[in-house]
Design a protein around this motif. Structure first.
Motif, PDB file in Angstrom:
ATOM      1  N   GLY A   1      65.732 102.160   7.965  1.00  0.00           N
ATOM      2  CA  GLY A   1      65.339 100.814   8.343  1.00  0.00           C
ATOM      3  C   GLY A   1      64.198 100.276   7.508  1.00  0.00           C
ATOM      4  N   ARG A   2      63.858  99.021   7.792  1.00  0.00           N
ATOM      5  CA  ARG A   2      62.766  98.360   7.073  1.00  0.00           C
ATOM      6  C   ARG A   2      61.620  97.990   7.998  1.00  0.00           C
ATOM      7  NH1 ARG A   2      64.715  94.467   2.451  1.00  0.00           N
ATOM      8  NH2 ARG A   2      62.665  93.732   3.004  1.00  0.00           N
ATOM      9  N   LYS A   3      61.827  98.078   9.304  1.00  0.00           N
ATOM     10  CA  LYS A   3      60.773  97.783  10.274  1.00  0.00           C
ATOM     11  C   LYS A   3      60.732  98.913  11.290  1.00  0.00           C
ATOM     12  CE  LYS A   3      60.573  92.831  10.053  1.00  0.00           C
ATOM     13  NZ  LYS A   3      60.297  91.618  10.791  1.00  0.00           N
ATOM     14  N   ASP A   4      59.533  99.155  11.808  1.00  0.00           N
ATOM     15  CA  ASP A   4      59.390 100.212  12.815  1.00  0.00           C
ATOM     16  C   ASP A   4      58.702  99.721  14.078  1.00  0.00           C
ATOM     17  OD1 ASP A   4      56.763  99.929  12.062  1.00  0.00           O
ATOM     18  OD2 ASP A   4      56.419 102.047  11.707  1.00  0.00           O
ATOM     19  N   PHE A   5      58.424  98.412  14.149  1.00  0.00           N
ATOM     20  CA  PHE A   5      57.783  97.814  15.320  1.00  0.00           C
ATOM     21  C   PHE A   5      56.473  98.530  15.661  1.00  0.00           C
ATOM     22  CE2 PHE A   5      62.350  97.128  15.461  1.00  0.00           C
ATOM     23  CZ  PHE A   5      62.388  95.744  15.430  1.00  0.00           C
ATOM     24  N   ASP A   6      55.725  98.878  14.615  1.00  0.00           N
ATOM     25  CA  ASP A   6      54.408  99.528  14.703  1.00  0.00           C
ATOM     26  C   ASP A   6      54.442 100.961  15.228  1.00  0.00           C
ATOM     27  OD1 ASP A   6      52.890  97.511  13.550  1.00  0.00           O
ATOM     28  OD2 ASP A   6      52.567  96.486  15.459  1.00  0.00           O
ATOM     29  N   ALA A   7      55.591 101.595  15.277  1.00  0.00           N
ATOM     30  CA  ALA A   7      55.678 102.969  15.800  1.00  0.00           C
ATOM     31  C   ALA A   7      54.834 103.937  14.974  1.00  0.00           C
ATOM     32  CB  ALA A   7      57.138 103.435  15.831  1.00  0.00           C
ATOM     33  N   ASN A   8      54.881 103.836  13.657  1.00  0.00           N
ATOM     34  CA  ASN A   8      54.125 104.760  12.815  1.00  0.00           C
ATOM     35  C   ASN A   8      52.617 104.531  12.943  1.00  0.00           C
ATOM     36  OD1 ASN A   8      56.087 106.473  11.292  1.00  0.00           O
ATOM     37  ND2 ASN A   8      56.931 104.458  10.867  1.00  0.00           N
ATOM     38  N   ARG A   9      52.198 103.281  12.924  1.00  0.00           N
ATOM     39  CA  ARG A   9      50.776 102.972  13.087  1.00  0.00           C
ATOM     40  C   ARG A   9      50.278 103.441  14.462  1.00  0.00           C
ATOM     41  NH1 ARG A   9      47.543  99.965  10.372  1.00  0.00           N
ATOM     42  NH2 ARG A   9      49.239  98.906   9.275  1.00  0.00           N
ATOM     43  N   ASN A  10      51.039 103.140  15.504  1.00  0.00           N
ATOM     44  CA  ASN A  10      50.633 103.534  16.855  1.00  0.00           C
ATOM     45  C   ASN A  10      50.536 105.053  16.995  1.00  0.00           C
ATOM     46  OD1 ASN A  10      50.503 100.841  17.586  1.00  0.00           O
ATOM     47  ND2 ASN A  10      52.542 100.828  18.504  1.00  0.00           N
ATOM     48  N   ARG A  11      51.456 105.768  16.371  1.00  0.00           N
ATOM     49  CA  ARG A  11      51.411 107.235  16.425  1.00  0.00           C
ATOM     50  C   ARG A  11      50.139 107.756  15.760  1.00  0.00           C
ATOM     51  NH1 ARG A  11      55.553 108.301  13.665  1.00  0.00           N
ATOM     52  NH2 ARG A  11      56.984 108.418  15.411  1.00  0.00           N
ATOM     53  N   LEU A  12      49.842 107.274  14.554  1.00  0.00           N
ATOM     54  CA  LEU A  12      48.655 107.751  13.853  1.00  0.00           C
ATOM     55  C   LEU A  12      47.375 107.361  14.586  1.00  0.00           C
ATOM     56  CD1 LEU A  12      49.524 107.302  10.064  1.00  0.00           C
ATOM     57  CD2 LEU A  12      49.682 109.349  11.490  1.00  0.00           C
ATOM     58  N   GLU A  13      47.351 106.185  15.192  1.00  0.00           N
ATOM     59  CA  GLU A  13      46.165 105.788  15.957  1.00  0.00           C
ATOM     60  C   GLU A  13      46.019 106.637  17.216  1.00  0.00           C
ATOM     61  OE1 GLU A  13      43.782 104.302  14.776  1.00  0.00           O
ATOM     62  OE2 GLU A  13      44.586 103.032  13.186  1.00  0.00           O
ATOM     63  N   ALA A  14      47.126 107.032  17.831  1.00  0.00           N
ATOM     64  CA  ALA A  14      47.066 107.935  18.994  1.00  0.00           C
ATOM     65  C   ALA A  14      46.535 109.304  18.571  1.00  0.00           C
ATOM     66  CB  ALA A  14      48.444 108.065  19.642  1.00  0.00           C
ATOM     67  N   ILE A  15      46.962 109.775  17.418  1.00  0.00           N
ATOM     68  CA  ILE A  15      46.461 111.056  16.899  1.00  0.00           C
ATOM     69  C   ILE A  15      44.962 110.945  16.613  1.00  0.00           C
ATOM     70  CG2 ILE A  15      46.569 112.639  14.922  1.00  0.00           C
ATOM     71  CD1 ILE A  15      49.651 112.054  14.883  1.00  0.00           C
ATOM     72  N   ARG A  16      44.544 109.849  16.003  1.00  0.00           N
ATOM     73  CA  ARG A  16      43.131 109.618  15.724  1.00  0.00           C
ATOM     74  C   ARG A  16      42.319 109.634  17.033  1.00  0.00           C
ATOM     75  NH1 ARG A  16      41.187 106.810  11.504  1.00  0.00           N
ATOM     76  NH2 ARG A  16      43.055 105.517  11.333  1.00  0.00           N
ATOM     77  N   ALA A  17      42.822 108.946  18.047  1.00  0.00           N
ATOM     78  CA  ALA A  17      42.113 108.883  19.340  1.00  0.00           C
ATOM     79  C   ALA A  17      41.981 110.268  19.954  1.00  0.00           C
ATOM     80  CB  ALA A  17      42.855 107.937  20.282  1.00  0.00           C
ATOM     81  N   ARG A  18      43.033 111.073  19.890  1.00  0.00           N
ATOM     82  CA  ARG A  18      42.961 112.434  20.428  1.00  0.00           C
ATOM     83  C   ARG A  18      41.995 113.290  19.610  1.00  0.00           C
ATOM     84  NH1 ARG A  18      49.368 113.589  21.722  1.00  0.00           N
ATOM     85  NH2 ARG A  18      49.562 111.903  23.227  1.00  0.00           N
ATOM     86  N   PHE A  19      42.009 113.098  18.304  1.00  0.00           N
ATOM     87  CA  PHE A  19      41.107 113.860  17.436  1.00  0.00           C
ATOM     88  C   PHE A  19      39.646 113.518  17.740  1.00  0.00           C
ATOM     89  CE2 PHE A  19      38.680 114.556  13.548  1.00  0.00           C
ATOM     90  CZ  PHE A  19      39.103 115.827  13.174  1.00  0.00           C
ATOM     91  N   ASN A  20      39.370 112.243  17.943  1.00  0.00           N
ATOM     92  CA  ASN A  20      38.001 111.809  18.201  1.00  0.00           C
ATOM     93  C   ASN A  20      37.582 111.937  19.657  1.00  0.00           C
ATOM     94  OD1 ASN A  20      37.510 111.110  15.506  1.00  0.00           O
ATOM     95  ND2 ASN A  20      38.376 109.091  15.785  1.00  0.00           N
ATOM     96  N   GLY A  21      38.555 112.156  20.544  1.00  0.00           N
ATOM     97  CA  GLY A  21      38.269 112.196  21.980  1.00  0.00           C
ATOM     98  C   GLY A  21      37.742 113.445  22.481  1.00  0.00           C
TER      99      GLY A  21
END
Length: 161
Positions: free
Chosen positions: A141-161
């Motif tokens: 596909g050409r769009k992911d509806f922010d799935a990749n960004r949201n995943r990485l931001e969730a990982i960042r939040a868990r890492f910093n949490g």
């Protein structure tokens, strides 16, 4: 005319979604594992400018759109320990398969539950900068509806949490 509309509605609302679900369950929507991942000239794979299904902390150094750019994960202290911590977070997420886990590099595949789409996610330790660079991209596909960004931001939040 009503019969034709009824048949069209049946196809549109039942047959197409059922066909997609069957295709996903059969593995037809997972795509192929890329052979060009990892670091190349010190950078993760660049985003395709015409696609909005990839984010990368290296995108600012490559041809990109604003959509593709995401900040790396900052850490304090030992870089290798930070990547070990990150690896533990990733391993405990739903739908993940860790493909490569090395002292300075992590590559994982994330698969969606129903349609079995696969996203490729990479992390590379950048000790001189005190960050972990990251990239997440959909195979299809050409769009992911922010799935990749949201995943990485969730990982960042868990890492910093």
């Amino acid at each position: 005319m009503a019969k034709i509309l009824g048949i069209l509605a049946l196809v549109l609302f039942l047959a197409i979604p059922a066909g997609l679900l069957l295709a996903g369950q059969a593995g037809l929507l997972k795509g192929h594992r890329p052979t060009d991942l990892g670091l190349h000239d010190g950078l993760l794979k660049p985003p395709v400018q015409e696609s909005w299904n990839v984010v990368s902390s290296h995108a600012r150094l490559q041809p990109h759109t604003d959509y593709h750019v995401i900040a790396p994960i900052s850490y304090n202290g030992d870089g290798k320990a930070a990547l070990v911590k990150l690896t533990g977070i990733v391993r405990n997420m739903d739908g993940v398969t860790v493909v490569t886990s090395e002292p300075t590099y992590l590559y994982a595949e994330f698969q969606t539950r129903l349609l079995k789409f696969v996203d490729d996610v990479e992390f590379v330790l950048d000790e001189p900068a005190g960050v972990i660079q990251m990239r997440s991209a959909s195979r299809l596909g050409r769009k992911d509806f922010d799935a990749n960004r949201n995943r990485l931001e969730a990982i960042r939040a868990r890492f910093n949490g």
